[in-house]
Design an enzyme around this catalytic site. Sequence first.
Site, PDB file in Angstrom:
ATOM      1  N   ASP A  60       0.819  -1.210   0.000  1.00  0.00           N
ATOM      2  CA  ASP A  60       0.000   0.000   0.000  1.00  0.00           C
ATOM      3  C   ASP A  60       0.854   1.263   0.000  1.00  0.00           C
ATOM      4  O   ASP A  60       1.346   1.690   1.050  1.00  0.00           O
ATOM      5  CB  ASP A  60      -0.920  -0.019   1.229  1.00  0.00           C
ATOM      6  CG  ASP A  60      -1.878   1.164   1.238  1.00  0.00           C
ATOM      7  OD1 ASP A  60      -1.978   1.866   0.220  1.00  0.00           O
ATOM      8  OD2 ASP A  60      -2.530   1.378   2.283  1.00  0.00           O
ATOM      9  N   ASP A 270      -1.804   5.119  -5.473  1.00  0.00           N
ATOM     10  CA  ASP A 270      -2.152   4.354  -4.283  1.00  0.00           C
ATOM     11  C   ASP A 270      -2.323   2.871  -4.630  1.00  0.00           C
ATOM     12  O   ASP A 270      -3.394   2.442  -5.035  1.00  0.00           O
ATOM     13  CB  ASP A 270      -3.449   4.923  -3.696  1.00  0.00           C
ATOM     14  CG  ASP A 270      -3.900   4.207  -2.439  1.00  0.00           C
ATOM     15  OD1 ASP A 270      -3.215   3.263  -1.995  1.00  0.00           O
ATOM     16  OD2 ASP A 270      -4.956   4.586  -1.894  1.00  0.00           O
TER      17      ASP A 270
END
Length: 409
Positions: A60, A270
């Site tokens: 992430d 992201d």
Amino acid sequence: MAARWASVLGLLLLLPLLPSASSSSMVFTLDGNVYPDGHFYVTVNIGEKEKEKPYFLDIDTGSNLSWLECDAGKGTCETCNKVPHPLYQLISKKLVPCAHQLCDAMHQDLGSTKKCMDSPRQCDYEIRYFDGASSLGVLVTDTFSFPMGHLVPSKRSDIAFGCGYDQVKKGDQKKVSVDGMLGLGRGSVDFVSQLKGQGLITKNLIHHCLSATGGGYLVLGEHELPPTQMTWVPMAPKISGKANHYSPGKATLQLDTKSVDTTPLQVVFDSGSTYTYLPPNLYKLLVSKMWPSLSKSLKLVKDDDPELRLCWKRPGGFKSSDDLKKEFKSVMSFKFGTGATMMIPPENYLVITESGNACLGMLWNEKLDMIVVGDITFQDQLVTYDNEKGMLGWFRTPCRKSSAIFSRI
Ligand SMILES: *[C@@H]1O[C@H](CO)[C@@H](O)[C@H](O)[C@H]1NC(C)=O
């Protein structure tokens, strides 16, 4: 059998000639996919030598804290999801005390303030994600062991991460395909900063390559890059008091080289987001402008996946990205102020579901005033986050495991 031996031999012979990945970088194989998993993840082993156990962590780049779903004692977890491995067991000697400098750094990375009065022996945290998911827990340190590839002994190192004993998942699904998150954000106790701080890698660089057929690889540290073909854009600087993400600045979304909306919007990279998210307004404009270009053989359908709200079927169903290309002729792209572009062909904005439908993998979120680029759009691109030079780069390439990099580790 013979072929297999030949390839092992080939590897042994080649090894001394090739750049060593072990001194300045770490290479991880990725598993997972956009659909149906919704995550790309690494496998890490955590625990002291004889007790180490494997866990799957979602990579992430949109958050700073790594954490695992965790049994915080007495064999219980307040609210854990059904994760692939047995829960990580917290033992109190692994707790990071509230007064510890790591606790300050973590709170700074989360944009929160610590409160040590109630429980000075532990460092509490709460992390919230923009999709509504969250994790509540305590900071711990434990040994991670990193596979360094064939013939190279694995490296071990103490890493601080969250033991999450109270999770809220988006929607109401309780089963998840990962045990936790690997925070690769722009923090000071994010995973890469910790590795660099301990000298395990020399430079704070992240490279991910997510394959459209599932899997791929993640390199932390230095990695050979194609010098001329890479598109580079400066990272937007950090602003104090704001949640800082990796951003290549502002861009307009283009549909077949025409701007969907003329106002450029902040773009954020992201890898923890499965799909690409747009503010509602841009989404509406995009859909209305896509419509006329769609093939007449397509029919709107409601798919079983509640998250995917705009889906089409075709006679015979969708099976491959070739089917997508036949029915969806439009190519999208992001156009940045510097002139740089990121191409988004149909397989980077559509997903084929279990029912054989094609669904738009660009979704909207009413809370957003920026564009969040997620896994679907990153597929089959090498994406580099260079925290040393403050640059973001991308380069279109197949990311399958057979790619060149794996012959080198
Ligand atoms: C990550 O940490 C940095 C440094 O503490 C901070 O500036 C940034 O806002 C954090 N990012 C997020 C998404 O919270």
